[in-house]
Write a protein that holds these residues in place. Structure first.
Motif, PDB file in Angstrom:
ATOM      1  N   PRO A   1       0.798  -1.227   0.000  1.00  7.66           N
ATOM      2  CA  PRO A   1       0.000   0.000   0.000  1.00  7.66           C
ATOM      3  C   PRO A   1       0.836   1.284   0.000  1.00  7.66           C
ATOM      4  CG  PRO A   1      -0.165  -1.119   2.113  1.00  7.66           C
ATOM      5  CD  PRO A   1       0.608  -2.027   1.206  1.00  7.66           C
ATOM      6  N   SER A   2       2.120   1.182   0.320  1.00 10.29           N
ATOM      7  CA  SER A   2       2.998   2.355   0.318  1.00 10.29           C
ATOM      8  C   SER A   2       3.529   2.681  -1.073  1.00 10.29           C
ATOM      9  CB  SER A   2       4.181   2.131   1.257  1.00 10.29           C
ATOM     10  OG  SER A   2       3.735   1.966   2.575  1.00 10.29           O
ATOM     11  N   LEU A   3       3.290   1.793  -2.030  1.00 11.67           N
ATOM     12  CA  LEU A   3       3.802   1.955  -3.386  1.00 11.67           C
ATOM     13  C   LEU A   3       2.679   2.356  -4.323  1.00 11.67           C
ATOM     14  CD1 LEU A   3       6.310   1.440  -5.300  1.00 11.67           C
ATOM     15  CD2 LEU A   3       5.256  -0.781  -5.738  1.00 11.67           C
ATOM     16  N   ARG A   4       2.954   3.348  -5.156  1.00 12.34           N
ATOM     17  CA  ARG A   4       1.971   3.751  -6.170  1.00 12.34           C
ATOM     18  C   ARG A   4       2.678   4.378  -7.352  1.00 12.34           C
ATOM     19  NH1 ARG A   4       1.380   9.185  -6.205  1.00 12.34           N
ATOM     20  NH2 ARG A   4       1.934  10.297  -4.315  1.00 12.34           N
ATOM     21  N   ARG A   5       1.998   4.405  -8.469  1.00 17.14           N
ATOM     22  CA  ARG A   5       2.528   5.076  -9.652  1.00 17.14           C
ATOM     23  C   ARG A   5       2.489   6.576  -9.442  1.00 17.14           C
ATOM     24  NH1 ARG A   5      -0.193   1.818 -13.707  1.00 17.14           N
ATOM     25  NH2 ARG A   5       1.467   0.667 -14.691  1.00 17.14           N
ATOM     26  N   ALA A   6       3.470   7.265 -10.004  1.00 14.40           N
ATOM     27  CA  ALA A   6       3.489   8.728  -9.926  1.00 14.40           C
ATOM     28  C   ALA A   6       2.343   9.286 -10.765  1.00 14.40           C
ATOM     29  CB  ALA A   6       4.818   9.264 -10.424  1.00 14.40           C
ATOM     30  N   ARG A   7       1.647  10.262 -10.228  1.00 13.46           N
ATOM     31  CA  ARG A   7       0.565  10.920 -10.971  1.00 13.46           C
ATOM     32  C   ARG A   7       1.164  11.838 -12.030  1.00 13.46           C
ATOM     33  NH1 ARG A   7      -1.027  11.159  -5.360  1.00 13.46           N
ATOM     34  NH2 ARG A   7      -2.716   9.703  -5.037  1.00 13.46           N
ATOM     35  N   TRP A   8       0.349  12.242 -12.990  1.00 12.32           N
ATOM     36  CA  TRP A   8       0.860  13.040 -14.116  1.00 12.32           C
ATOM     37  C   TRP A   8       1.524  14.320 -13.641  1.00 12.32           C
ATOM     38  CZ3 TRP A   8      -0.763  17.940 -15.069  1.00 12.32           C
ATOM     39  CH2 TRP A   8      -1.958  18.350 -14.471  1.00 12.32           C
ATOM     40  N   TRP A   9       0.932  14.989 -12.645  1.00 10.03           N
ATOM     41  CA  TRP A   9       1.507  16.249 -12.181  1.00 10.03           C
ATOM     42  C   TRP A   9       2.780  16.017 -11.368  1.00 10.03           C
ATOM     43  CZ3 TRP A   9       1.694  16.812  -6.922  1.00 10.03           C
ATOM     44  CH2 TRP A   9       0.824  16.002  -6.169  1.00 10.03           C
ATOM     45  N   GLU A  10       2.894  14.852 -10.701  1.00  8.70           N
ATOM     46  CA  GLU A  10       4.124  14.525  -9.981  1.00  8.70           C
ATOM     47  C   GLU A  10       5.250  14.206 -10.966  1.00  8.70           C
ATOM     48  OE1 GLU A  10       2.408  12.531  -5.905  1.00  8.70           O
ATOM     49  OE2 GLU A  10       2.262  11.394  -7.765  1.00  8.70           O
ATOM     50  N   ARG A  11       4.889  13.607 -12.097  1.00 10.88           N
ATOM     51  CA  ARG A  11       5.885  13.327 -13.135  1.00 10.88           C
ATOM     52  C   ARG A  11       6.488  14.628 -13.668  1.00 10.88           C
ATOM     53  NH1 ARG A  11       5.861   8.317 -15.577  1.00 10.88           N
ATOM     54  NH2 ARG A  11       6.298   9.258 -17.606  1.00 10.88           N
ATOM     55  N   ILE A  12       5.697  15.678 -13.711  1.00  8.84           N
ATOM     56  CA  ILE A  12       6.193  16.978 -14.164  1.00  8.84           C
ATOM     57  C   ILE A  12       6.970  17.676 -13.047  1.00  8.84           C
ATOM     58  CG2 ILE A  12       5.491  19.287 -14.910  1.00  8.84           C
ATOM     59  CD1 ILE A  12       3.049  17.896 -16.281  1.00  8.84           C
ATOM     60  N   LEU A  13       6.362  17.743 -11.867  1.00 11.11           N
ATOM     61  CA  LEU A  13       6.946  18.470 -10.748  1.00 11.11           C
ATOM     62  C   LEU A  13       8.271  17.860 -10.263  1.00 11.11           C
ATOM     63  CD1 LEU A  13       6.373  20.870  -8.859  1.00 11.11           C
ATOM     64  CD2 LEU A  13       5.189  19.283  -7.354  1.00 11.11           C
ATOM     65  N   TYR A  14       8.343  16.524 -10.217  1.00 13.88           N
ATOM     66  CA  TYR A  14       9.524  15.843  -9.688  1.00 13.88           C
ATOM     67  C   TYR A  14      10.326  15.144 -10.778  1.00 13.88           C
ATOM     68  CZ  TYR A  14       6.880  16.607  -5.429  1.00 13.88           C
ATOM     69  OH  TYR A  14       6.169  17.173  -4.416  1.00 13.88           O
ATOM     70  N   ARG A  15      10.222  15.611 -11.988  1.00 13.27           N
ATOM     71  CA  ARG A  15      10.887  14.994 -13.140  1.00 13.27           C
ATOM     72  C   ARG A  15      12.389  14.780 -12.919  1.00 13.27           C
ATOM     73  NH1 ARG A  15       8.897  14.468 -17.910  1.00 13.27           N
ATOM     74  NH2 ARG A  15      10.260  13.834 -19.596  1.00 13.27           N
ATOM     75  N   SER A  16      13.051  15.768 -12.349  1.00 11.72           N
ATOM     76  CA  SER A  16      14.507  15.665 -12.154  1.00 11.72           C
ATOM     77  C   SER A  16      14.864  14.528 -11.199  1.00 11.72           C
ATOM     78  CB  SER A  16      15.079  16.980 -11.647  1.00 11.72           C
ATOM     79  OG  SER A  16      14.535  17.301 -10.385  1.00 11.72           O
ATOM     80  N   ARG A  17      14.020  14.248 -10.217  1.00 12.90           N
ATOM     81  CA  ARG A  17      14.300  13.159  -9.277  1.00 12.90           C
ATOM     82  C   ARG A  17      14.210  11.806  -9.973  1.00 12.90           C
ATOM     83  NH1 ARG A  17      11.209  15.213  -3.824  1.00 12.90           N
ATOM     84  NH2 ARG A  17      12.350  17.161  -3.690  1.00 12.90           N
ATOM     85  N   PHE A  18      13.237  11.672 -10.868  1.00 14.02           N
ATOM     86  CA  PHE A  18      13.099  10.412 -11.591  1.00 14.02           C
ATOM     87  C   PHE A  18      14.181  10.265 -12.656  1.00 14.02           C
ATOM     88  CE2 PHE A  18       8.622  10.980 -10.179  1.00 14.02           C
ATOM     89  CZ  PHE A  18       8.498   9.795  -9.466  1.00 14.02           C
ATOM     90  N   GLU A  19      14.499  11.340 -13.339  1.00 16.25           N
ATOM     91  CA  GLU A  19      15.490  11.267 -14.415  1.00 16.25           C
ATOM     92  C   GLU A  19      16.902  11.041 -13.881  1.00 16.25           C
ATOM     93  OE1 GLU A  19      14.761  14.801 -16.693  1.00 16.25           O
ATOM     94  OE2 GLU A  19      13.278  13.779 -17.931  1.00 16.25           O
ATOM     95  N   ALA A  20      17.120  11.300 -12.602  1.00  6.93           N
ATOM     96  CA  ALA A  20      18.441  11.089 -12.008  1.00  6.93           C
ATOM     97  C   ALA A  20      18.738   9.601 -11.808  1.00  6.93           C
ATOM     98  CB  ALA A  20      18.530  11.810 -10.666  1.00  6.93           C
ATOM     99  N   ILE A  21      17.723   8.756 -11.950  1.00  9.62           N
ATOM    100  CA  ILE A  21      17.894   7.320 -11.745  1.00  9.62           C
ATOM    101  C   ILE A  21      18.529   6.699 -12.990  1.00  9.62           C
ATOM    102  CG2 ILE A  21      16.713   5.126 -11.351  1.00  9.62           C
ATOM    103  CD1 ILE A  21      14.529   6.780  -9.903  1.00  9.62           C
ATOM    104  N   ASP A  22      19.609   5.983 -12.778  1.00 12.65           N
ATOM    105  CA  ASP A  22      20.294   5.303 -13.870  1.00 12.65           C
ATOM    106  C   ASP A  22      20.131   3.801 -13.679  1.00 12.65           C
ATOM    107  OD1 ASP A  22      21.891   4.459 -15.925  1.00 12.65           O
ATOM    108  OD2 ASP A  22      23.780   5.094 -15.005  1.00 12.65           O
ATOM    109  N   LEU A  23      19.238   3.199 -14.473  1.00 13.55           N
ATOM    110  CA  LEU A  23      18.981   1.769 -14.345  1.00 13.55           C
ATOM    111  C   LEU A  23      20.154   0.924 -14.808  1.00 13.55           C
ATOM    112  CD1 LEU A  23      15.275   1.478 -15.534  1.00 13.55           C
ATOM    113  CD2 LEU A  23      16.163   1.458 -13.219  1.00 13.55           C
TER     114      LEU A  23
END
Length: 110
Positions: A75-97
């Protein structure tokens, strides 16, 4: 949410429960614990799905390259909402798989 609803490279937010004597600036839902010596709080972590495993588990990658195994039904895990994808884009893009996993950074279960 079932594992089949997640895909590789999905941006997810994990609400991690923590406790300490001094909550950080991103802490939310802060409450005094026990006798008031520490605080319990929640911090949102911005992670990416690295792999969807067959046993309803997800291999998640953090911004600093750590890997975690998390149940897709957590229950602590969820997909990022569209506005979170925009607002926190740099945090997600910093991830190097593609970053290598060292012996010390073996997969941790959350």
């Amino acid at each position: 949410m079932a594992a089949n609803q997640f895909q590789r490279n999905d941006w997810v937010i994990y609400r991690k429960h923590k406790s300490s004597v001094s909550p950080g600036p991103r802490a939310s839902d802060v409450h005094a614990a026990g006798k008031g010596n520490t605080y319990r709080y929640v911090v949102e972590k911005y992670w990416m799905v690295e792999e969807v495993l067959a046993d309803n588990q997800l291999k998640i990658c953090t911004r600093r390259g750590k890997r975690h195994l998390v149940s897709a039904d957590d229950p602590s895990l969820r997909r990022a909402r569209w506005w979170e994808r925009i607002l926190y884009r740099s945090r997600f893009e910093a991830i190097d798989l593609n970053s290598p996993v060292s012996q010390e950074d073996e997969i941790e279960s959350s």
